[in-house]
Write an enzyme that holds these catalytic residues in place. Structure first.
Site, PDB file in Angstrom:
ATOM      1  CB  CYS A   2      -0.931   0.088   1.187  1.00  0.00           C
ATOM      2  SG  CYS A   2      -2.072  -1.266   1.360  1.00  0.00           S
ATOM      3  NE  ARG A  27       6.950   1.479  -0.911  1.00  0.00           N
ATOM      4  CZ  ARG A  27       7.584   1.526   0.225  1.00  0.00           C
ATOM      5  NH1 ARG A  27       6.940   1.316   1.339  1.00  0.00           N
ATOM      6  NH2 ARG A  27       8.856   1.774   0.267  1.00  0.00           N
ATOM      7  CD1 TRP A  75       0.122  -6.164  -2.719  1.00  0.00           C
ATOM      8  CD2 TRP A  75      -0.264  -6.684  -0.582  1.00  0.00           C
ATOM      9  NE1 TRP A  75       0.506  -7.465  -2.528  1.00  0.00           N
ATOM     10  CE2 TRP A  75       0.281  -7.809  -1.233  1.00  0.00           C
ATOM     11  CE3 TRP A  75      -0.587  -6.788   0.763  1.00  0.00           C
ATOM     12  CZ2 TRP A  75       0.516  -9.021  -0.583  1.00  0.00           C
ATOM     13  CZ3 TRP A  75      -0.363  -7.995   1.420  1.00  0.00           C
ATOM     14  CH2 TRP A  75       0.188  -9.094   0.742  1.00  0.00           C
ATOM     15  CG  ASN A  99       0.104   2.307   3.788  1.00  0.00           C
ATOM     16  OD1 ASN A  99      -0.871   2.302   3.062  1.00  0.00           O
ATOM     17  ND2 ASN A  99       1.299   2.739   3.416  1.00  0.00           N
ATOM     18  N   GLY A 100      -1.186  -0.758   6.740  1.00  0.00           N
ATOM     19  CA  GLY A 100      -1.007  -1.574   7.938  1.00  0.00           C
ATOM     20  C   GLY A 100      -2.223  -2.450   8.161  1.00  0.00           C
ATOM     21  CD  GLU A 482      17.509 -13.353  -5.259  1.00  0.00           C
ATOM     22  OE1 GLU A 482      16.925 -13.777  -4.250  1.00  0.00           O
ATOM     23  OE2 GLU A 482      17.158 -12.314  -5.848  1.00  0.00           O
ATOM     24  CE  LYS A 486      14.425 -11.382  -8.094  1.00  0.00           C
ATOM     25  NZ  LYS A 486      15.036 -11.223  -6.819  1.00  0.00           N
ATOM     26  CD  GLU A 489      10.597 -12.039  -6.281  1.00  0.00           C
ATOM     27  OE1 GLU A 489      10.374 -11.349  -5.274  1.00  0.00           O
ATOM     28  OE2 GLU A 489      11.664 -11.939  -6.915  1.00  0.00           O
ATOM     29  CG  HIS A 505      18.883 -37.191  -0.241  1.00  0.00           C
ATOM     30  ND1 HIS A 505      19.084 -38.460   0.225  1.00  0.00           N
ATOM     31  CD2 HIS A 505      20.105 -36.615  -0.312  1.00  0.00           C
ATOM     32  CE1 HIS A 505      20.379 -38.652   0.439  1.00  0.00           C
ATOM     33  NE2 HIS A 505      21.032 -37.545   0.107  1.00  0.00           N
ATOM     34  CE  LYS A 604      11.976  -3.002  -4.439  1.00  0.00           C
ATOM     35  NZ  LYS A 604      12.723  -4.149  -4.994  1.00  0.00           N
TER      36      LYS A 604
END
Ligand code: G6P
Length: 609
Positions: A2, A27, A75, A99-100, A482, A486, A489, A505, A604
């Site tokens: 947000c 955001r 968001w 926000n929150g 990583e 990526k 995402e 395994h 983000k």
């Protein structure tokens, strides 16, 4: 997660608010909305589903003007993305952006409903608007109503509030979610991130936890959580000189990948001498305590966590200091044993990630020797609250998928490892070797980014894939993690990383001729082991793609594509091998046609738990 903006001026603030929302869109981008008080002092609101452009289209058709206003890009947490759930939320003549997460929203909602309030959204935020209204109805003024409301909220919030009764005053409050007040000439602004307001100012007051404030064009009063007047000095925003648009690049992510040589050089500026590192950059206290450190705990989230995992290999192998790495969301709720003389390192691009901040606060009672923030945002909560700081100088990172923030974090962590090595008085050749490798980094990064045309071709092969495996060993295992993150995402392909030795395994069962298996294979002491693991894949018909060191002279064949990288020193190899994986995920996302900079469901900066 947000974004909030607000402004009060003598001109129409709608363009300022919209530009702020555009800058904050990374955001959160489920819906957006804006409220202003018009020339008659009446509240006018516009909200739209989807990205900020939808709100702009709405406002083009039905313009809103006012000299005071608040706006929000969302968001979703409570309540699905829908126009009725978009902010600002309204109760009578009050409008609120938030926000929150308000954790006690359910009992508050019940109480307000029993008082006759009707809810028009599924959000937790609407309770704030109604609570304010309720307290105002009890005869309180806005400031008193705000105090009474804040006292009833449990959870995290950054708030912007406007009210018809005070058309020349903008109110705000902060607890657990970042908020800054921007200073202009006869103007004040509000933003959850200074980036949103860089078009109008580079001077900001950073609110502390529990602060609330009211502002007009010429005044700004701030109170702390004890309701005492608080002085929050105006600070200049450091990254103001960085360009915030995409320039010639198609996406922010692409731009940010190609900014890595400069970002790494900027991060190292002033930190290296001929054959040693300049520990003074840590500040006098940290510098003197460095030699006392016997244990290190690292906490972080997402990509920053992967940087911590790489650092563990460096710190234990080179500096001989035991090092534990943990995701912040686990660390904060766990009983952590802290040996004497332990250092806590929190790594975060934004410095506002809720779990990482909570971990730092939790750690305060645990008896650490000190806490160190490795962070890209100088004025962030993490940097302000940690004992010591090591700033990365990546410049603003807008693409949701982190790239230059990661490589600059790795740069800072290798520098820190070298500093630890140096103060412990051991292995001078290794110190000098690390310094010379660090110096080489910007040029090397540039060279490796030159592999892009080869990677473009490779990306085509992922067009119809639903799964991929990433393999690495040693310090390159977190690089495989990583790489998989990526790809997930931004291309929505399910990707998993394994330490290559773990292949047999379990994951080997997944390998068939449809499964791409991407591996990072530098020329290090584990190469032979890794190559044996890759043979196991080949024997099952898997499609191998390997990023290898040119000196090992591996050759591509029908089932195995080799992309060669230049030889690099072991210590910087994880950093260099991450680059082709970034490029790969970017180009696969292009092939898949996804929204690279704003992947679905992500944001983000995750400022809620
Ligand atoms: C989000 C971002 C990631 C980032 C993570 C941690 O998930 O999308 O790119 O790595 O948060 O963020 P931080 O700002 O703490 O590094």
């Amino acid at each position: 997660m947000c974004g909030i903006v607000g402004a009060i001026a003598q001109r129409n603030v709608t363009p300022i608010l919209l530009e702020g929302l555009r800058r904050l869109e990374y955001r959160g981008y489920d819906s957006a909305g804006l409220a202003v008080l018009d020339a008659e002092g009446h509240l006018q609101r516009a909200r739209a589903m989807g990205k900020v452009i939808e709100l702009e289209n709405l406002l083009d058709a039905e313009p809103l003007q006012g000299h005071i206003g608040i706006a929000h890009t969302r968001w979703a947490t409570h309540g699905k993305p829908a126009e009725r759930n978009a902010h600002p939320h309204q109760s009578g003549s009050i409008a609120v952006v938030h926000n929150g997460i308000i954790e006690n929203h359910a009992p508050l909602r019940q109480r307000l409903q029993s008082l006759g309030y009707q809810f028009s959204s599924d959000t937790d935020t609407e309770v704030i608007a109604h609570l304010l209204h309720h307290h105002l109805q009890q005869g309180q003024d806005i400031l008193q109503a705000l105090r009474a409301t804040l006292a009833e909220l449990h959870g995290a919030y950054a708030l912007g509030i406007i009210h018809e009764a005070e058309p020349d005053t903008l109110y705000c409050a902060r607890m657990g979610s970042p908020l800054v007040i921007g200073e202009g000439s006869e103007e004040h602004y509000l933003a959850s991130d200074p980036l949103a307001m860089l078009q109008v100012t580079d001077r900001f007051r950073y609110l502390e936890e529990g602060d609330y404030a009211r502002m007009g064009i010429n005044h700004c009063q701030i109170w702390d959580r004890q309701h005492q007047p608080a002085d929050r000095p105006v600070q200049r925003y450091e990254h103001a000189a960085h360009s915030l648009d995409k320039g010639e690049y198609r996406h922010y992510m692409l731009k940010e990948m190609f900014e890595q040589p400069q970002a790494v050089a900027d991060t190292l500026a002033g930190t290296l001498a001929d054959d040693h590192v300049l520990t003074a950059v840590l500040g006098p206290e940290a510098e003197t305590r460095l030699a006392d450190i016997r244990h290190i705990h690292i906490v972080a989230c997402g990509t920053s966590y992967h940087a911590g995992l790489v650092a563990r290999y460096w710190i234990e192998e080179m500096a001989g200091i035991p090092c534990q790495v943990e995701v912040a969301s686990e660390y904060r709720y766990r009983t952590v044993v802290v040996p004497d003389n332990s250092l806590l390192i929190c790594i975060s691009q934004s410095g506002e990630t809720a779990d990482t901040l909570a971990a730092l606060r939790h750690a305060r009672q645990l008896g650490y020797l000190g806490t160190l923030a490795i962070c890209n945002v100088a004025g962030s909560s993490l940097v302000r609250e940690a004992d010591w700081r090591l700033l990365t100088h990546a410049g603003p990172e807008i693409g949701v998928a982190s790239t230059k923030a990661f490589t600059t974090q790795l740069t800072a962590l290798l520098w820190l490892t070298t500093a630890l090595l140096q103060v412990r008085g051991c292995d001078q050749p290794q110190v000098a070797g690390n310094v010379s490798a660090l110096r080489r980094l910007p040029t090397l990064i540039e060279q490796v980014l030159g592999l892009e045309p080869q990677i473009v071709q490779l990306a085509e092969r992922f067009a119809n894939k639903h799964h991929a495996l990433f393999l690495g060993r040693g310090s390159h295992y977190p690089i495989a993690m990583e790489g998989a993150l990526k790809l997930k995402e931004i291309s929505y392909i399910h990707a998993e990383a394994y330490a290559a030795g773990e292949l047999k395994h379990g994951p080997l069962a997944l390998v068939d001729e449809d499964m791409p298996v991407v591996s990072v294979a530098p020329s290090d002491s584990l190469l032979e082991k890794l190559l044996s693991n890759l043979e196991e894949v080949r024997a099952r018909g898997g499609q191998l793609i390997t990023f290898a060191c040119e000196t090992t002279e591996q050759r591509s064949d029908a089932n195995h594509t080799i992309i060669n990288l230049p030889w690099v020193e072991d210590c910087i190899s994880p950093l260099v091998y991450t680059l082709p994986l970034q490029l790969l995920s970017y180009h696969v996302a292009l092939v898949k046609g996804t929204d690279v900079d704003k992947p679905r469901n992500l944001a983000k900066s995750v400022t809620v738990e």
